[in-house]
Design an enzyme around this catalytic site. Structure first.
Site, mmCIF file in Angstrom:
data_model
loop_
_atom_site.group_PDB
_atom_site.id
_atom_site.type_symbol
_atom_site.label_atom_id
_atom_site.label_comp_id
_atom_site.label_asym_id
_atom_site.label_seq_id
_atom_site.Cartn_x
_atom_site.Cartn_y
_atom_site.Cartn_z
ATOM 1 N N SER A 273 26.831 1.845 2.070
ATOM 2 C CA SER A 273 27.047 0.726 3.166
ATOM 3 C C SER A 273 26.872 1.456 4.251
ATOM 4 O O SER A 273 26.234 2.817 4.594
ATOM 5 C CB SER A 273 28.328 0.823 3.739
ATOM 6 O OG SER A 273 28.427 0.130 4.716
ATOM 7 N N ARG A 312 -2.038 -37.380 -14.593
ATOM 8 C CA ARG A 312 -2.048 -36.003 -13.607
ATOM 9 C C ARG A 312 -0.884 -35.551 -13.054
ATOM 10 O O ARG A 312 -1.031 -36.869 -11.650
ATOM 11 C CB ARG A 312 -3.597 -35.673 -13.862
ATOM 12 C CG ARG A 312 -3.621 -33.999 -13.263
ATOM 13 C CD ARG A 312 -3.290 -32.829 -13.806
ATOM 14 N NE ARG A 312 -4.274 -33.004 -15.492
ATOM 15 C CZ ARG A 312 -5.327 -33.233 -15.266
ATOM 16 N NH1 ARG A 312 -5.794 -32.626 -14.908
ATOM 17 N NH2 ARG A 312 -5.701 -33.352 -16.677
#
Length: 445
Positions: A273, A312
């Protein structure tokens, strides 16, 4: 974007080094050179064309910045790439470049080439997690621990059966991905509208030859707006991600200070930490879960792009590229950390025993009630088993002892039977059989 700080830590470093802009350009170039070679073989291009092209690009450096800038006008990287490639060729080869192909052929195939080795790497990592799981399952097939439902203590299970469920989830996900590795990701070659315009029936033959040349699978048809191959790949990756997160979530919960049944592997600075020196955070679990959250989001994007218009995609195809590649890199990164967890997991069986006793025996109230019911009746048995558990918890006495001091229990139940039915290690159901069954299934495949 500060990707090295907020994106790349969730991904595989090795995979990041292979999925670069340069690698994408090399994959697009591999498509174009292979196309020229098969067209030469088919007699469409003059002999020697593909070798001359290869030689022309041997030391050629594509301008990656220019390709990136050119996307704004064409909508994809293939268009500026093709322009640069043609400009780099001798005049008599320019017309031989990119013949019969469209930008989607280039990009889709390049992505398949880029991802193919990533899938093999993911499979290798899944095999490693399976091997590590088998070790844990064999070691802890009979290690009793608390089974928890709705985050509360329920009944005893074994740690081995918990690992078995992790392993089965990961292996089932691996088998969803396996066909894509074994059969191969598909080549894309259909030309402008997906019917090999100008080539006639020879177009299909060229598609087959191109797949063989590039080591990709041959699709039945070009798949410009049939996105099932992408859907299958994205959902298979997502399944692996979900299975990895299940294990990471369970492990993280079991590492809690108050639980302490497992610990992540240690190491210099691992889990530290910034302000609390005493902490050992489950950082690998956090990184896995962070990666998986992103994969789920990417999968949603791809699923929403499955139906694409006409011949497409109009934005749907474009939306797939980054989520697909990122998903593979995130899954590979998550699995690298999961392998570390499985291969180095610290299992604290003494804490598991402690937590089995934390309720003063209440965890065994169900089997006790079943034992007492024929003697006291259903309702009385349930009430007495619960009251005795609470007394044991408050006084620190053994659950069997408290039960044995009750007059009706003394008269109807042997002390040895009470000892047996209040022992969590003797109430594990099919845990051992499930572990054995899981091991057999995993080893058979």
């Amino acid at each position: 974007m500060p990707d090295a700080l907020i994106q790349h830590p969730f991904m595989s470093t090795g995979a990041l080094n292979t999925c670069t802009n340069e690698a994408m350009v090399r994959a697009m170039l591999a498509f174009e050179l292979a196309l020229a070679e098969v067209q030469e073989t088919a007699g469409i291009l003059p002999k020697g064309t593909s070798q001359r092209m290869t030689t022309a690009f041997w030391d050629h450096a594509f301008d990656l910045d220019a390709i990136a800038s050119g996307i704004a006008s064409g909508g994809n990287a293939a268009i500026p790439f093709v322009k640069q490639g043609r400009a780099a060729l001798p005049e008599d080869l320019k017309s031989c470049w990119h013949q019969g192909a469209t930008s989607q052929d280039v990009l889709d195939t390049a992505l398949m080439l880029l991802l193919k080795p990533r899938l093999k790497a993911i499979d290798h990592l899944l095999q490693r997690t399976k091997s590590a799981s088998l070790v844990l399952m064999n070691t802890h097939a009979e290690t009793p621990m608390v089974g928890r439902t709705l985050m509360q203590q329920a009944l005893p299970i074994t740690f081995g059966v918990k690992v078995a469920h992790w392993a089965l989830g990961l292996e089932q996900a691996r088998r969803r991905l396996a066909p894509l590795i074994e059969s191969g990701l598909p080549v894309q070659f259909g030309g402008a509208v997906g019917v090999h315009s100008g080539w006639g029936e020879q177009g299909v033959e060229l598609m087959v030859m191109l797949a063989q040349k590039l080591g990709l699978a041959t699709p039945v048809l070009p798949w410009h707006t049939d996105r099932q191959p992408i859907h299958a790949l994205a959902t298979a990756l997502d399944a692996v991600a979900g299975a990895a997160e299940k294990a990471a979530l369970d492990i993280a919960l079991l590492t809690q200070t108050e639980v302490g049944e497992v610990s992540e592997p240690g190491g210099e600075g691992m889990g530290e930490s910034s302000s609390m020196p005493h902490k050992r955070n489950p950082v690998r679990c956090a990184l896995i879960r962070g990666a998986v959250r992103q994969v789920h989001g990417h999968t949603t994007v791809i699923l929403n792009a499955t139906a694409q218009p006409l011949e497409r995609g109009l934005g749907e195809w474009h939306a797939e590229w980054a989520p697909l590649v990122d998903s593979a890199l995130l899954v590979e990164g998550a699995l690298e950390r999961l392998v570390e967890l499985f291969e180095g997991l610290e299992v604290h069986s003494e804490a598991m025993r402690r937590n089995l006793e934390i309720t003063g025996g209440a965890i065994m109230a169900e089997p006790v009630a079943r034992l007492l019911a024929p003697v006291l009746g259903q309702d009385a048995a349930k009430r007495l088993s619960t009251e005795a558990a609470e007394t044991a918890r408050r006084t620190g006495r053994g659950y069997a002892e408290v039960l044995g001091n009750h007059g009706e229990v003394k008269e109807g139940i042997e002390a040895s039977e009470l000892d047996r039915v209040t022992n969590p290690a003797l109430y594990l159901g099919s845990s051992k059989a499930q572990v054995e069954r899981a091991i057999a299934w995993l080893q058979a495949n």
